[in-house]
Design an enzyme around this catalytic site. Structure first.
Site, PDB file in Angstrom:
ATOM      1  CB  CYS A  11      -0.899  -0.006   0.989  1.00 47.99           C
ATOM      2  SG  CYS A  11      -0.193  -0.154   2.900  1.00 47.99           S
ATOM      3  NE  ARG A  67      -3.748   2.909   2.762  1.00 53.46           N
ATOM      4  CZ  ARG A  67      -3.556   3.719   1.595  1.00 53.46           C
ATOM      5  NH1 ARG A  67      -4.645   3.973   1.230  1.00 53.46           N
ATOM      6  NH2 ARG A  67      -2.511   4.268   1.437  1.00 53.46           N
TER       7      ARG A  67
END
Length: 307
Positions: A257, A262
């Protein structure tokens, strides 16, 4: 992995009450429901970690929680942010907070488990497995009428140590991604937003907008019921979400990410909730990749810089 014989989790000895909620996932070993935490909350061997910014934590948090934020578990020796801190830094942090080797850690945030997953992933890399993410985080805790406070608790310092051996089975670095040859059995998965992937949005910390060539996109947030509970979506919904992108159990999955936060969440979903066996999270992610000007990238639009 530890060189010492593992003992039965003390978590099981806290209460003889059965687990109240059993979501239909591959594993709930590292997942806790708010109903269960309310039962086990007062146990002396449970340490609750509020993984949010300190100023937010100071306003309200779950009783007896201690506060950790992303910068506390980062290696600040790099010219970019987000790289996982070394063992010693985290051992020192946990020791100051009074976290002991025999404790069971429960982590929560107010962002669908995204930030909590990063700490889960770091601890797993260093061989510490007694850690759970609170499903639904603070939002669900409030919904279940869980108690909150602004009072900060301080525990006696400890001497926390990770097991002698690392367990880096969920870890990938820059060299792993550079040498990755994408074929039918390997997938490079970008878990950011559409705008970040296309290059329309360049978040602060990145040196340019775009994505790593040959990667496919699946926004991490699609796995969370953000409109209501902020809990993970049901097993069948999660499985279908990834199947639509060609992501199935036999594939090797490399996720990234912006700074590996994330994508740590996606790693949790794939390995814990769905049972995928070959998943690695790229620690440096786009911040590191974009910093290296000699590395290829793709961009589909004109970039605008955002914080």
């Amino acid at each position: 992995m530890s060189c010492k014989k593992e003992t039965k989790s003390q978590f099981e000895d806290v209460s003889k009450a059965p687990i109240i909620t059993k979501p239909d996932y591959y594993s709930t070993k590292h997942l806790m429901e708010c109903e269960d935490l309310k039962v086990l909350h007062a146990s002396s061997n449970i340490k609750i970690i509020d993984f949010r910014k300190p100023d937010i934590f100071s306003k309200e948090h779950i009783i007896n929680a201690v506060n950790i934020w992303r910068t506390d578990i980062e290696d600040d020796s790099f010219p970019y942010k987000g790289i996982m801190a070394g063992r010693t830094k985290i051992e020192d942090l946990f020791s100051r907070l009074g976290i002991k080797n025999g404790d069971e850690i429960v982590i929560y945030d107010d962002n669908g488990g995204c930030d909590s997953s990063r700490l889960w992933w770091v601890l797993k890399n260093y061989g510490f497995h007694s850690v759970k993410i609170l499903n639904g985080g603070l939002t669900q805790w409030k919904h279940k009428k869980g108690r909150l406070t602004s009072k900060v608790v301080k525990y006696d310092t400890s001497n926390f140590k990770f097991p002698l051996e690392n367990n880096m089975s969920l870890y990938a670095d820059l060299e792993d991604i550079k040498s990755l040859i994408i074929d039918d059995n390997k997938i490079l998965l970008d878990t950011r937003t559409d705008d970040e992937f296309s290059g329309k949005r360049q978040k602060r910390g990145a040196s340019r907008g775009g994505h790593i060539p040959n990667s496919i996109l699946l926004d991490w947030s699609h796995t969370i019921d953000f409109n209501a509970s902020q809990k993970f979506k049901p097993y069948k919904d999660l499985l279908e979400l990834y199947r639509q992108k060609g992501i199935t159990w036999e594939k090797e999955i490399y996720v990234y990410c912006h700074t590996g936060v994330r994508s740590a969440h996606t790693t949790f979903v794939l390995t814990e909730l769905l049972g995928f066996k070959n998943v690695k999270n790229y620690d440096g992610s786009w911040v590191e990749w974009s910093f290296n000007r000699d590395l290829p990238f793709k961009q589909d639009t004109i970039t605008t810089l955002f914080k």
